[in-house]
Scaffold this motif. Structure first.
Motif, short mmCIF file in Angstrom:
data_model
loop_
_atom_site.label_atom_id
_atom_site.label_comp_id
_atom_site.label_asym_id
_atom_site.label_seq_id
_atom_site.Cartn_x
_atom_site.Cartn_y
_atom_site.Cartn_z
N PHE A 305 11.15 23.14 -3.27
CA PHE A 305 11.87 22.93 -2.02
C PHE A 305 13.24 22.33 -2.35
N ILE A 306 14.31 22.91 -1.82
CA ILE A 306 15.65 22.34 -1.97
C ILE A 306 16.17 22.08 -0.56
N LEU A 307 16.23 20.82 -0.18
CA LEU A 307 16.48 20.43 1.21
C LEU A 307 17.93 20.02 1.47
N LEU A 308 18.80 20.16 0.47
CA LEU A 308 20.21 19.78 0.60
C LEU A 308 20.30 18.35 1.12
N ASP A 309 21.20 18.11 2.08
CA ASP A 309 21.35 16.75 2.64
C ASP A 309 20.97 16.72 4.11
N HIS A 310 20.26 17.74 4.58
CA HIS A 310 20.07 17.86 6.03
C HIS A 310 19.20 16.74 6.61
N MET A 311 18.42 16.05 5.76
CA MET A 311 17.59 14.97 6.29
C MET A 311 18.42 13.78 6.77
N ILE A 340 10.42 18.83 -5.18
CA ILE A 340 11.31 18.77 -4.02
C ILE A 340 12.62 18.11 -4.44
N LEU A 341 13.73 18.73 -4.11
CA LEU A 341 15.06 18.17 -4.34
C LEU A 341 15.75 17.91 -3.02
N TRP A 342 16.44 16.78 -2.94
CA TRP A 342 17.31 16.56 -1.79
C TRP A 342 18.43 15.62 -2.16
N ARG A 343 19.46 15.68 -1.36
CA ARG A 343 20.64 14.84 -1.54
C ARG A 343 20.84 14.02 -0.28
N SER A 344 21.57 12.91 -0.44
CA SER A 344 21.88 12.08 0.73
C SER A 344 23.26 11.47 0.55
N ALA A 345 23.93 11.29 1.67
CA ALA A 345 25.20 10.56 1.64
C ALA A 345 24.96 9.09 1.36
N GLY A 346 23.77 8.59 1.69
CA GLY A 346 23.44 7.19 1.43
C GLY A 346 23.17 6.94 -0.04
N LEU A 347 23.27 5.70 -0.45
CA LEU A 347 23.08 5.34 -1.85
C LEU A 347 21.62 5.43 -2.28
N GLN A 348 20.71 5.40 -1.33
CA GLN A 348 19.29 5.53 -1.61
C GLN A 348 18.73 6.71 -0.82
N GLY A 349 18.10 7.64 -1.52
CA GLY A 349 17.55 8.82 -0.84
C GLY A 349 16.09 8.69 -0.49
N ASP A 350 15.51 7.53 -0.78
CA ASP A 350 14.07 7.37 -0.56
C ASP A 350 13.72 6.89 0.85
N CYS A 393 17.79 13.11 -5.32
CA CYS A 393 16.37 12.82 -5.53
C CYS A 393 15.63 14.03 -6.08
N ILE A 394 14.81 13.77 -7.08
CA ILE A 394 13.89 14.77 -7.63
C ILE A 394 12.49 14.16 -7.54
N ALA A 395 11.58 14.84 -6.86
CA ALA A 395 10.25 14.27 -6.68
C ALA A 395 9.19 15.37 -6.73
N ASP A 396 8.11 15.08 -7.44
CA ASP A 396 6.94 15.96 -7.45
C ASP A 396 5.94 15.47 -6.41
N LEU A 397 5.34 16.41 -5.71
CA LEU A 397 4.37 16.06 -4.67
C LEU A 397 2.98 15.96 -5.29
#
Length: 399
Positions: A305-311, A340-350, A393-397
């Motif tokens: 899953f590549i979720l970009l920064d939409h979250m 799962i990969l995602w990006r965030s404008a915030g300093l923490q993506g968790d 962020c790179i995370a395995d489910l």
């Protein structure tokens, strides 16, 4: 509340009938390392401009599902697929490398129109002039929503700041040290960040052209010292003084209106065009849907899953409910050990960690299901050529 409603209304007005992104604004070179794609991978990615969906297919993914709620973004990817299948390379490069084609008015009806799905055909029948060599900027990359912002920036560079020579010198620099010397010698920070630009970069009306909604701006304001303006200023300086510009096609195209053969996305290169033409294009399909809507309809497990920064758009109530439902959909449809990969404008993506989902009928927090790889994420993030995200962020489910 009134200001927030007006901001949302303006954002919807700007994007309601337009292509927002004319190139992807996420570095796929990072993603290739993080994803380690194989022919066994079924990938879901938000389409954006489709560049990275093609990149993942070229990297060897078994199938890439490009999902976007904006049908115009999918129409752009469908045009790229049709062009790879039915145009010779020179025409293909003129359209997507230079952002224009002298003979678009004859090329499109003769070779592309009949090879597009109906929705995309209807769109390009109306909007084909985006690739016309006439008109504003003479380039697709100075048109559309994000392209309009790029055109405005270039107008400012040429007519107000009068810094075109120094920008060209930066793009031609042979080393990062040379870039830094040029940036300092020409005092580019002072020339670029004049009071009116500082004022504009704090306005939602400006940020909407970049596809940044008010919710994402607030996310940055809340997490970054100095807020959105300082965030942008720091990122621009880092790109110009700390990262090589030689192969940074993301910034080059918005500063010149076109790519070069040595500085362009993977899908624009001759060998990649040939691979797409020879069958790789068949490994990509588009879906006009939300991520959750697609996952509910899909019958196959997803490995990547590549979720970009939409979250970032969904971090505040009431949209947070949508974010929770999306993660439930991801968990329900994910293959064992999905990544799962995602990006965030915030300093923490968790920030997703506290979302509550159901696993085998039991309530769980998303964070308890994710195995993060912060060392790899941080290593890659430091090399990000786009460099406008606060975190990666790179995370395995794991269940």
């Amino acid at each position: 509340m009134v200001a927030e409603r007006l901001s949302k209304t303006w954002f919807n007005l700007v994007h309601g009938r337009n292509i927002v992104y004319n190139q992807c604004w996420e570095d796929p070179r990072l993603d290739r390392v993080a994803l380690n794609l194989t022919a066994n991978d079924r990938v879901v990615v938000i389409t954006s401009a489709g560049c990275n969906a093609l990149d993942y297919a070229l990297a060897g993914a078994g199938h890439v599902h490009a999902v976007d709620m904006n049908p115009r973004q999918n129409a752009l990817l469908q045009l790229k697929l049709a062009a790879a299948r039915h145009l010779d390379y020179e025409d293909y490069w003129q359209i997507f490398g230079r952002g224009r084609h002298e003979n678009w008015d004859t090329l499109y009806p003769r070779h592309l129109r009949k090879n597009l799905p109906n929705d995309a055909r209807v769109f390009w029948d109306r909007k084909g002039q985006l690739f016309s060599p006439q008109g504003r900027g003479r380039s697709f990359y100075f048109r559309t929503t994000s392209g309009t912002f790029a055109w405005l920036v270039n107008t400012y560079i040429d007519r107000v700041a009068k810094m075109r020579d120094s920008v060209n010198a930066l793009l031609a620099a042979d080393s990062v040290q040379q870039q830094k010397d040029i940036y300092t010698e020409y005092k580019l920070a002072a020339a670029l960040w004049k009071p009116m630009i500082r004022w504009a970069m704090r306005r939602d009306i400006t940020l909407s052209l970049l596809g940044v909604p008010a919710s994402q701006r607030k996310h940055i304001d809340d997490s970054y010292p100095g807020g959105i303006l300082q965030f942008v200023m720091d990122r621009v300086e880092a790109v110009f003084t700390k990262l090589p510009l030689k192969d940074n096609y993301f910034w080059r195209v918005y500063l010149t209106g076109e790519y070069t053969p040595d500085c362009c996305p993977e899908y624009c290169k001759p060998e990649s065009y040939q691979a797409l033409r020879n069958g790789v294009a068949d490994h990509v399909t588009t879906h006009t849907n939300s991520v959750l809507g697609f996952l509910k309809q899909s019958e196959h497990p997803v490995t990547r899953f590549i979720l970009l920064d939409h979250m970032d758009w969904l971090t505040r109530d009431p949209a947070k409910k949508i974010l929770t439902e999306e993660w439930q959909g991801i968990i329900d449809r994910a293959a064992p050990n999905a990544r799962i990969l995602w990006r965030s404008a915030g300093l923490q993506g968790d920030f997703v960690n506290t979302l509550k989902v159901q696993v085998d009928g039991q309530p769980r927090e998303v964070g308890s299901l994710l195995h993060y790889n912060p060392s790899l994420a941080n290593e890659l993030h430091s090399k990000d050529r786009v460099h406008t995200y606060g975190s990666f962020c790179i995370a395995d489910l794991k269940r």
